[in-house]
Design a protein around this motif. Structure first.
Motif, PDB file in Angstrom:
ATOM      1  N   PHE A 147      -0.282   6.166  15.048  1.00 29.79           N
ATOM      2  CA  PHE A 147      -1.679   5.912  14.684  1.00 29.79           C
ATOM      3  C   PHE A 147      -1.743   5.354  13.261  1.00 29.79           C
ATOM      4  O   PHE A 147      -1.652   6.113  12.291  1.00 29.79           O
ATOM      5  N   SER A 148      -1.910   4.051  13.138  1.00 27.92           N
ATOM      6  CA  SER A 148      -1.954   3.442  11.810  1.00 27.92           C
ATOM      7  C   SER A 148      -3.184   3.883  11.024  1.00 27.92           C
ATOM      8  O   SER A 148      -3.167   3.899   9.791  1.00 27.92           O
ATOM      9  N   TRP A 149      -4.266   4.271  11.729  1.00 31.06           N
ATOM     10  CA  TRP A 149      -5.482   4.675  11.037  1.00 31.06           C
ATOM     11  C   TRP A 149      -5.335   5.998  10.288  1.00 31.06           C
ATOM     12  O   TRP A 149      -6.211   6.382   9.501  1.00 31.06           O
ATOM     13  N   VAL A 150      -4.213   6.713  10.520  1.00 35.46           N
ATOM     14  CA  VAL A 150      -4.037   7.994   9.840  1.00 35.46           C
ATOM     15  C   VAL A 150      -3.957   7.796   8.322  1.00 35.46           C
ATOM     16  O   VAL A 150      -4.261   8.709   7.548  1.00 35.46           O
TER      17      VAL A 150
ATOM     18  N   LEU B 219      -6.211  -0.678   4.913  1.00 34.42           N
ATOM     19  CA  LEU B 219      -7.035  -1.881   5.069  1.00 34.42           C
ATOM     20  C   LEU B 219      -6.163  -3.104   5.349  1.00 34.42           C
ATOM     21  O   LEU B 219      -6.508  -3.954   6.186  1.00 34.42           O
ATOM     22  N   HIS B 220      -5.038  -3.181   4.656  1.00 33.57           N
ATOM     23  CA  HIS B 220      -4.143  -4.324   4.831  1.00 33.57           C
ATOM     24  C   HIS B 220      -3.572  -4.367   6.246  1.00 33.57           C
ATOM     25  O   HIS B 220      -3.362  -5.453   6.812  1.00 33.57           O
ATOM     26  N   GLU B 221      -3.323  -3.174   6.840  1.00 34.52           N
ATOM     27  CA  GLU B 221      -2.766  -3.095   8.191  1.00 34.52           C
ATOM     28  C   GLU B 221      -3.846  -2.741   9.218  1.00 34.52           C
ATOM     29  O   GLU B 221      -3.513  -2.347  10.337  1.00 34.52           O
TER      30      GLU B 221
ATOM     31  N   HIS C 195      -9.544  -6.425  12.498  1.00 34.33           N
ATOM     32  CA  HIS C 195      -8.547  -7.335  11.921  1.00 34.33           C
ATOM     33  C   HIS C 195      -8.089  -6.847  10.548  1.00 34.33           C
ATOM     34  O   HIS C 195      -8.770  -6.047   9.892  1.00 34.33           O
ATOM     35  N   HIS C 196      -6.945  -7.350  10.116  1.00 35.36           N
ATOM     36  CA  HIS C 196      -6.431  -6.986   8.801  1.00 35.36           C
ATOM     37  C   HIS C 196      -7.379  -7.475   7.711  1.00 35.36           C
ATOM     38  O   HIS C 196      -7.957  -8.551   7.824  1.00 35.36           O
TER      39      HIS C 196
ATOM     40  N   ALA D 214      -7.147  -6.820   0.633  1.00 33.76           N
ATOM     41  CA  ALA D 214      -6.611  -5.513   0.237  1.00 33.76           C
ATOM     42  C   ALA D 214      -5.186  -5.678  -0.310  1.00 33.76           C
ATOM     43  O   ALA D 214      -4.314  -6.178   0.398  1.00 33.76           O
ATOM     44  N   PRO D 215      -4.937  -5.258  -1.537  1.00 32.27           N
ATOM     45  CA  PRO D 215      -3.607  -5.454  -2.131  1.00 32.27           C
ATOM     46  C   PRO D 215      -2.602  -4.423  -1.621  1.00 32.27           C
ATOM     47  O   PRO D 215      -2.963  -3.300  -1.287  1.00 32.27           O
TER      48      PRO D 215
END
Length: 336
Positions: free
Chosen positions: A129-132, A275-277, A287-288, A292-293
């Motif tokens: 889960f990338s949102w973690v 945010l970047h991913e 979407h990405h 976001a740095p």
């Protein structure tokens, strides 16, 4: 980072052996360690951590080596903050100095167990889960704000966790310190000792601190092996540090503020990475977020070292100023 199962098991085995050695030595001869004993042990642990980090640099590359040192320094600084609570717990329960080593060692073992569980859970969550990262980042920012607000409050205000109060009310217990055992036989009945309550208090504290430390280090590296080893090295010298610089800890008056800035920085780093991913549908349409740095790990390490250095210097200067003022107040105004 490719880590073979053999390296994993060797790492866990060596860490277990070191802890087992401590258990056997302390279990046979509970005592207050000498200054020489503390300095030697702490030097060995710090030296091993530095050598390990250099080894990661050599065998896995600068990126992972830098991630290890950033994670280790962060976990070490958070562990030092743990010592404030440990000192208060020992004082509140009037733990005799000769028994404090055993209590600390058990507390450190519990901390390793809890952090190991959180490391595994965190790795699985990140993998699936990338949102973690949004959750980790938000939690660290919340913790940073809370820590900054509490930074000026009296550190001696410690309230026993609910579970500890429950145990004190419902388990037969003696209030006398007769040994370092957690249970003894008295009048034919098995009863708990104050050591049992102290261990429970340390365990609950370790659990709460693990909630902060694991998201923080996952903001610096996504490699579970580096997360585990950074935590092991940060905790291994904690017992010696407790006895060696107990007085110095009281002089680090700005430590909470420094840690708040550190956790806030890592929290923002996690949010930027999320945010970047980004794959969450209600943020930028799933979407990405291109603006976001991604903060390089070299920058993170520099910021961590800078925060800790500035915090320590300002704390010592403030402490020196307070000591001078107290001496002046004690001596009174000079007569003309």
């Amino acid at each position: 980072m490719d880590v073979s199962p053999l390296i994993w098991w060797l790492t866990i085995g060596i860490a277990s052996a070191v802890l087992l050695f401590d258990v056997l030595v302390i279990g046979r001869r509970p005592h207050e360690p000498s200054r020489r004993e503390l300095v030697v042990a702490l030097s060995v642990y710090i030296g091993l951590a530095i050598l390990f980090g250099i080894g990661v640099f050599v065998f896995s590359g600068p990126k992972y080596g830098t991630e290890f040192f950033a994670g280790w320094l962060t976990e070490y600084s958070l562990s030092v903050d743990n010592l404030f609570i440990f000192i208060i717990i020992m004082s509140k329960f009037a733990v005799p100095r000769q028994y404090q080593q055993k209590a600390l060692l058990i507390g450190i073992i519990l901390a390793l167990i809890f952090r190991g569980i959180f490391i595994a859970v965190g790795a699985a969550a990140i993998e699936n889960f990338s949102w973690v990262f949004y959750l980790f980042g938000a939690f660290l920012i919340y913790t940073a704000v809370k820590l900054a607000k509490e930074g000026g409050e009296d550190e001696d205000e410690y309230e026993e966790p609910a579970v500890v109060k429950f145990l004190e009310r419902h388990i037969p217990m003696t209030s006398q310190w007769t040994s370092a055992k957690m249970f003894i036989q008295e009048n034919g009945k098995r009863i708990a000792t104050p050591m049992f309550v102290v261990i429970c208090a340390l365990g609950v504290t370790d659990l709460l601190f693990a909630l902060d430390s694991i998201p923080a280090i996952y903001g610096l590296t996504k490699e579970p092996y580096l997360v585990l080893t950074a935590n092991i090295f940060a905790l291994m010298g904690l017992r010696q540090l407790y006895f060696l610089i107990g007085g110095l800890l009281e002089r680090l008056v700005y430590l909470s503020y420094g840690l708040a800035i550190l956790l806030g920085f890592i929290g923002l780093k996690l949010v930027f990475h999320a945010l970047h991913e980004n794959e969450v549908w209600f943020i930028n349409g799933g979407h990405h977020v291109e603006w976001a740095p991604e903060i390089p790990i070299s920058v993170s390490l520099s910021v961590i070292v800078g925060i800790l250095a500035i915090t320590t210097i300002l704390s010592l200067l403030k402490s020196r100023s307070m000591s001078a003022k107290e001496r002046d107040d004690a001596t009174g105004p000079r007569s003309m």
